[in-house]
Every structure is written in C-alpha cells, then in structure tokens.
Design a protein around this motif. Structure first.
Motif, PDB file in Angstrom:
ATOM      1  N   ARG A  69       0.839  -1.188   0.000  1.00 31.05           N
ATOM      2  CA  ARG A  69       0.000   0.000   0.000  1.00 31.05           C
ATOM      3  C   ARG A  69       0.874   1.238   0.000  1.00 31.05           C
ATOM      4  N   LEU A  70       0.231   2.412   0.025  1.00 31.24           N
ATOM      5  CA  LEU A  70       0.992   3.658  -0.011  1.00 31.24           C
ATOM      6  C   LEU A  70       1.844   3.808   1.248  1.00 31.24           C
ATOM      7  N   ARG A  71       1.364   3.312   2.373  1.00 31.56           N
ATOM      8  CA  ARG A  71       2.136   3.429   3.614  1.00 31.56           C
ATOM      9  C   ARG A  71       3.441   2.647   3.527  1.00 31.56           C
ATOM     10  N   GLU A  72       3.368   1.421   3.034  1.00 31.52           N
ATOM     11  CA  GLU A  72       4.593   0.623   2.889  1.00 31.52           C
ATOM     12  C   GLU A  72       5.540   1.251   1.870  1.00 31.52           C
ATOM     13  N   LEU A  74       5.893   4.482   1.201  1.00 28.35           N
ATOM     14  CA  LEU A  74       6.531   5.692   1.726  1.00 28.35           C
ATOM     15  C   LEU A  74       7.466   5.394   2.889  1.00 28.35           C
ATOM     16  N   THR A  75       7.142   4.420   3.713  1.00 28.96           N
ATOM     17  CA  THR A  75       7.959   4.127   4.897  1.00 28.96           C
ATOM     18  C   THR A  75       9.046   3.097   4.634  1.00 28.96           C
ATOM     19  N   SER A 293      -3.540   3.377  -5.714  1.00 24.82           N
ATOM     20  CA  SER A 293      -2.475   2.909  -4.796  1.00 24.82           C
ATOM     21  C   SER A 293      -2.662   1.456  -4.376  1.00 24.82           C
TER      22      SER A 293
END
Length: 327
Positions: A69-72, A74-75, A293
C-alpha cells in the motif's frame, strides 16, 4: 594389402550371385545442425530480453503475493504476505472480467480489420505502377515511424468536440448537425475511433510484410490458373492464400500481441482518465496500481495479463521456428 570398403554383402543364394544389404537410413548430422540454427540465431535476443525483463517480472510476481500500500511504499516497510488473495480478488470481480471481455473483443475485431486491410493494400501494391508502389511504401513508412503517442494525440485533436476537423467536415453535410459532438459519450462511437486509430497504425507493417510475401507467389501458377478459367477470387483463395499462410499466421499473431496490450491510444484519447467502459487490461492494471495505490492488486492483474498472452507468444515463437526449419 588393405581391403577397400565396399557395400556389405550376404552369402550367395542358391542361384548364384550376391545380395546387397539395404542401407539403413541414419539421421543426417547436417540436418540436426540445421535444426539448431533458429535457436542459435534467437539466443542473443532471448539473452537480452531475460536481462532486461527478468528482474522487473520477478518483482511484479512477488508484489502480487503481498499487500503493498501507499504506507509501505513511503515508509519502506516490508509488505505483508497475503498469498493468492490478490488473484482471488481479481478472478471473482465482475468488473475485471468485463475488462477482459472488452479487451478480447477489441483485439479480435481490430486484428481482423487490420489483417484484411493490410492484405488488401498489399494486393493493390502488386498491381499498381512501380513508382506508385514506391510512393505508397514511403507514405506507409512515415505512418509506421510515427510514435503511438503522437498519432493518438493527433486523433484526439481531429475528434475534439469544440475544434475538431472531423466534426467540422461532417457538420457541412446537408441535414447533419455535428457541432460540438462528443465522440466518446457513446462507447460504440468511441471504440470505433480507437479501432480506426489502431488499424490505421497497423496497416503499414502488415501491408509491407504481406507485399514482400506476395513476391514469393510464382507467376506461372497464377497465369496457368487464369488460362484454366479461374477467376481472380479463385486464384487468391486456392493459390495465393495457401502460399501466404505461414506469413499470415506470423503477422496475425503479432497483431494479437500488440493489440491485446492496448494502452497508449485509449489513455491519450481519454486524457489520462479512461472511463470504466474504455478500460483495457493494461489501463486497468495501471489505474488500480497508481491511480488507487493498490500496487499488489495491479501487479496481480498484470501477471494475469502476461499469462493470457503467454500462450499466444509461445505459438508465435513455434511458428517462427517452423518457418526456419522449412527454409
């Protein structure tokens, strides 16, 4: 004295004389070597393709089994492993199957029209004056060299609802009002324009390839058929097309591969936001991955697309090798 090699003989029969033993046929070493030539010629291309595509394909397959996902993204966290969940989601989604059916239907229609138009132009090229044939080939080479993005953008300007030349010309017809007409409100009209664009761009390759193939049709056979009273249609069906069959198979298979991966034309004509009824497998995978995303879901759709095309690509490679073996 050393014996001289001679054919093996059997003991003399009762009536006298000798009986020569029949030679046992053995596979020709040269024939086996010739069978390996197509593979050796294709080896450099295969090595380059593997070097360029192996890692991206591997990453896409791995991503399709995860939940990126977008969180994975970006992080930098490692996405969770979900197994076949993305594939199950795709294969049980009616929207996905609608996209598959739309892509397959467009491919069938566009390939049939492209091959028929290319064959018609190729036959015409064999009948016109050599200077006219040269002019046709130069014009088609320009069309062939035109990037898909430029061609799609040109068609977009031509069909613009406010300033398009196509609407302007049709509006000049008596009793026709096409001012500010949008060609993409009706999916049938929109897909007709997409098909025209794809067929127009595919004719040069098909016409030039088939025109080259027509030079291999013996004129003596056509003349003999004419003397025997065969019509042009009968000569085409019984002489020309059977000789062109291997080449027709190759160019048709290539057209299926190219048209099934349709992306640029619909993407540009719809200004980067294709409506649901203009989605193909390529654009659907892209919009799911980068528009919403859903990177893993988009990767799963891309893997399914590759698997659907794998059978066609294997068939194409087999036909290429068969032609090489015949030659």
């Amino acid at each position: 004295m050393q014996a001289v090699d001679s054919p093996t003989t059997r003991p003399a029969p009762p009536g006298g004389g000798t009986e020569q033993r029949a030679a046992v046929p053995r596979p020709s070493r040269r024939r086996r070597a010739d069978a390996r030539v197509p593979w050796l010629l294709a080896l450099p291309t295969l090595v380059v393709l593997v070097a360029l595509l192996a890692y991206p394909l591997y990453r896409m397959i791995v991503l399709s089994f995860q939940n990126m996902r977008l969180r994975e993204l970006l992080t930098g966290l490692t996405p969770s492993w979900v197994g076949f969940d993305q594939y199950e989601k795709a294969l049980t989604d009616s929207t996905f199957w609608g996209v598959v059916g739309r892509t397959a239907g467009f491919t069938v229609v566009s390939v049939i029209l492209s091959v028929l138009a290319g064959l018609g132009v190729a036959l015409l090229m064999r009948r016109v004056h050599p200077k006219v044939r040269l002019a046709m080939m130069i014009a088609m080479m320009f069309v062939w060299a035109l990037p898909q993005l430029v061609a799609a953008q040109t068609f977009r300007w031509l069909t613009d609802s406010d300033f398009g030349v196509l609407n302007y010309l049709i509006d000049k017809l008596p009793g026709v009002d096409y001012a500010n007409h949008s060609w993409f409100v009706n999916p049938w009209q929109g897909w007709s324009l997409v098909t025209v664009l794809v067929v127009w761009a595919g004719i040069p390759f098909l016409a030039i390839s088939l025109s080259a193939g027509l030079t291999q049709v013996p004129k003596e056979l056509l003349e003999a058929a004419t003397v025997d009273g065969a019509t042009s249609r009968q000569a085409l069906r019984n002489i020309t097309l059977p000789i062109l069959k291997p080449l027709l198979t190759i160019v048709t298979t290539l057209s299926v591969i190219w048209n099934f991966g349709l992306f640029t034309q619909t993407w540009v004509l719809r200004d980067g936001h294709p409506e649901p009824y203009y989605q193909t497998l390529a654009t659907y995978s892209y919009t799911q991955a980068f528009g919403q995303s859903k990177y893993s879901y988009g990767s799963a759709i891309a893997v399914i697309t590759v698997l659907l095309m794998l059978g066609v690509m294997v068939f194409y490679i087999r036909q290429m090798f068969k032609i090489g073996e015949v030659d």
